[in-house]
Write a protein that holds these residues in place. Structure first.
Motif, PDB file in Angstrom:
ATOM      1  N   LEU A  34       1.083  -0.963  -0.199  1.00  0.00           N
ATOM      2  CA  LEU A  34       0.124  -0.405   0.732  1.00  0.00           C
ATOM      3  C   LEU A  34       0.815   1.285  -0.374  1.00  0.00           C
ATOM      4  CD1 LEU A  34      -2.844  -1.079   1.812  1.00  0.00           C
ATOM      5  CD2 LEU A  34      -3.135  -0.838   0.072  1.00  0.00           C
ATOM      6  N   VAL A  35       1.904   1.278   0.780  1.00  0.00           N
ATOM      7  CA  VAL A  35       3.125   2.622   0.952  1.00  0.00           C
ATOM      8  C   VAL A  35       3.197   2.379  -0.524  1.00  0.00           C
ATOM      9  CG1 VAL A  35       4.795   3.418   1.426  1.00  0.00           C
ATOM     10  CG2 VAL A  35       3.130   1.649   2.769  1.00  0.00           C
ATOM     11  N   GLN A  36       3.581   1.544  -1.394  1.00  0.00           N
ATOM     12  CA  GLN A  36       4.306   1.752  -2.491  1.00  0.00           C
ATOM     13  C   GLN A  36       3.014   2.187  -3.591  1.00  0.00           C
ATOM     14  OE1 GLN A  36       5.449  -2.006  -4.206  1.00  0.00           O
ATOM     15  NE2 GLN A  36       6.415  -1.336  -6.109  1.00  0.00           N
ATOM     16  N   ARG A  37       2.229   1.418  -3.658  1.00  0.00           N
ATOM     17  CA  ARG A  37       1.318   2.312  -4.266  1.00  0.00           C
ATOM     18  C   ARG A  37       0.558   3.568  -4.216  1.00  0.00           C
ATOM     19  NH1 ARG A  37      -2.955  -2.974  -4.592  1.00  0.00           N
ATOM     20  NH2 ARG A  37      -1.529  -4.180  -5.929  1.00  0.00           N
ATOM     21  N   SER A  38       0.950   3.855  -2.958  1.00  0.00           N
ATOM     22  CA  SER A  38       0.363   5.583  -2.596  1.00  0.00           C
ATOM     23  C   SER A  38       2.019   6.526  -3.401  1.00  0.00           C
ATOM     24  CB  SER A  38       1.002   5.278  -1.310  1.00  0.00           C
ATOM     25  OG  SER A  38       0.492   6.880  -0.097  1.00  0.00           O
ATOM     26  N   ASP A  39       3.130   5.769  -3.551  1.00  0.00           N
ATOM     27  CA  ASP A  39       4.417   6.404  -3.731  1.00  0.00           C
ATOM     28  C   ASP A  39       4.161   6.891  -5.195  1.00  0.00           C
ATOM     29  OD1 ASP A  39       5.148   6.555  -0.866  1.00  0.00           O
ATOM     30  OD2 ASP A  39       6.599   5.018  -1.220  1.00  0.00           O
ATOM     31  N   GLN A  40       3.450   5.561  -5.749  1.00  0.00           N
ATOM     32  CA  GLN A  40       3.302   6.161  -7.742  1.00  0.00           C
ATOM     33  C   GLN A  40       2.246   6.726  -7.553  1.00  0.00           C
ATOM     34  OE1 GLN A  40       3.037   1.522  -8.373  1.00  0.00           O
ATOM     35  NE2 GLN A  40       4.644   0.913  -8.467  1.00  0.00           N
ATOM     36  N   THR A  41       1.452   6.551  -6.696  1.00  0.00           N
ATOM     37  CA  THR A  41       0.247   7.773  -6.852  1.00  0.00           C
ATOM     38  C   THR A  41       0.459   8.822  -6.874  1.00  0.00           C
ATOM     39  OG1 THR A  41      -1.367   5.924  -5.994  1.00  0.00           O
ATOM     40  CG2 THR A  41      -2.254   8.032  -6.913  1.00  0.00           C
ATOM     41  N   ASP A  42       1.329   8.953  -5.854  1.00  0.00           N
ATOM     42  CA  ASP A  42       2.293  10.281  -5.384  1.00  0.00           C
ATOM     43  C   ASP A  42       3.352  11.039  -6.965  1.00  0.00           C
ATOM     44  OD1 ASP A  42       0.465  10.798  -3.144  1.00  0.00           O
ATOM     45  OD2 ASP A  42       2.069  10.500  -1.560  1.00  0.00           O
TER      46      ASP A  42
END
Length: 84
Positions: A34-42
């Motif tokens: 989830l943190v990785q996906r959040s970073d990609q979304t940012d």
């Protein structure tokens, strides 16, 4: 009902500990994803903001050009009306 022996209790506690560790490992992996996906979304959001800013900078002269064209059209219309 018989009382459990200390070795049975220790064995069950070890199984419980292994189950809890496995659950925490799965949860930790899910949170990392989830943190990785959040970073990609940012990163994607920052890229979209940058592209939108570039589009807005290139669009600013359009209203000015339209106003100049409208004034020129009005001047030509008045000139033609005055020539008749």
């Amino acid at each position: 009902m018989t009382d459990p022996t200390p070795s049975d209790v220790a064995l069950e506690l070890e199984r419980l500990r292994a189950t809890v560790e496995t659950g925490f490992a799965r949860l930790d992996g899910s949170l990392a994803l989830l943190v990785q996906r959040s970073d990609q979304t940012d990163a994607r959001l920052a890229d979209h903001e940058q592209r939108l800013d570039a589009l807005e900078k290139n669009r600013w002269p359009l209203p000015s050009i339209l106003a100049v064209v409208a004034v020129i059209g009005l001047a030509v219309t008045l000139w033609q009306a005055a020539a008749r």
